[in-house]
Design a protein around this motif. Sequence first.
Motif, mmCIF file in Angstrom:
data_model
loop_
_atom_site.group_PDB
_atom_site.id
_atom_site.type_symbol
_atom_site.label_atom_id
_atom_site.label_comp_id
_atom_site.label_asym_id
_atom_site.label_seq_id
_atom_site.Cartn_x
_atom_site.Cartn_y
_atom_site.Cartn_z
ATOM 1 N N LYS A 1 0.129 -6.383 -5.526
ATOM 2 C CA LYS A 1 0.011 -7.543 -4.650
ATOM 3 C C LYS A 1 1.204 -8.464 -4.882
ATOM 4 O O LYS A 1 1.486 -8.854 -6.015
ATOM 5 N N PRO B 1 -3.730 0.878 -3.030
ATOM 6 C CA PRO B 1 -2.983 -0.340 -3.386
ATOM 7 C C PRO B 1 -1.982 -0.077 -4.507
ATOM 8 O O PRO B 1 -2.289 0.620 -5.476
ATOM 9 N N TYR C 1 0.830 -1.206 0.000
ATOM 10 C CA TYR C 1 0.000 0.000 0.000
ATOM 11 C C TYR C 1 0.868 1.262 0.000
ATOM 12 O O TYR C 1 2.076 1.213 0.261
ATOM 13 N N SER C 2 0.218 2.385 -0.254
ATOM 14 C CA SER C 2 0.916 3.670 -0.238
ATOM 15 C C SER C 2 1.549 3.956 1.119
ATOM 16 O O SER C 2 2.559 4.655 1.203
ATOM 17 N N SER C 3 0.977 3.412 2.180
ATOM 18 C CA SER C 3 1.536 3.615 3.520
ATOM 19 C C SER C 3 2.906 2.966 3.674
ATOM 20 O O SER C 3 3.651 3.284 4.612
ATOM 21 N N ASP C 4 3.261 2.064 2.760
ATOM 22 C CA ASP C 4 4.576 1.422 2.814
ATOM 23 C C ASP C 4 5.681 2.333 2.296
ATOM 24 O O ASP C 4 6.867 2.018 2.444
ATOM 25 N N PHE D 1 -3.259 9.450 1.317
ATOM 26 C CA PHE D 1 -4.092 8.306 1.705
ATOM 27 C C PHE D 1 -3.206 7.079 1.907
ATOM 28 O O PHE D 1 -2.342 6.785 1.081
ATOM 29 N N ASN D 2 -3.432 6.360 2.996
ATOM 30 C CA ASN D 2 -2.570 5.227 3.345
ATOM 31 C C ASN D 2 -2.939 3.924 2.650
ATOM 32 O O ASN D 2 -2.109 3.025 2.544
ATOM 33 N N LYS D 3 -4.161 3.802 2.186
ATOM 34 C CA LYS D 3 -4.626 2.515 1.670
ATOM 35 C C LYS D 3 -4.766 2.476 0.150
ATOM 36 O O LYS D 3 -5.613 1.753 -0.385
#
Length: 208
Positions: A129, A126, A107-110, A122-124
């Motif tokens: 995968k 995608p 996710y962007s939070s990574d 935004f943290n979520k």
Amino acid sequence: MEIKLLENQEKKNKIIFSLTGVDIAYANTLRRLMGFEVPVMAIEDVEFRKNSSILYDEVLAHRLGLIPLTTDLKSYDLPNECKCKGAGCASCQVKLTLKASGPGMVYSSDLKSKDPAVKPVFNKIPIVKLLEGQELELEATAVLGQGKVHSKWCPGLIFYKMPNPDKDEFIFTVESWGQLNPKEIVLKAIDVYDKQLEEFSELIKALE
């Protein structure tokens, strides 16, 4: 000229205001400045160190570029206006790193930024995968840019309508993608307009 705030929807990053006392040329110029001249941060370059995911480097780089990043206009300059002349320095760019392994969604939070003021809005969102044994490791460079160059640097959705075409009243809606708040977008657009008028004035004076 008169500006009146009609709605301030902070949770939606959206404001609606009326602008009176100007003609349609001024209103349209302001709209274009807000959408295409106000700079925001976005990822421009990506160096992949590992990528065994199903997506090619180019596809991932494109996805990363479209992730909106919070923007601090006081701390960064446009590359062409920076003292380094666009070579790259702490005044015009920021590094973000990502390291992940499967299985699981990235996710962007990574994305981990070197500057806490510049991070995904935004943290979520995608990114990709990863399956068992797959890895993704990269370093990205974010810079200020403008929507007239690429849509990833567009700060939001901006439009106006005229309730009564016979009157010089324009109802503006400014909905930010989150890089800047709507008021910052409006104020920065006015600053850009003033600067462009000053530059134009100097050019005219030089002709005398």
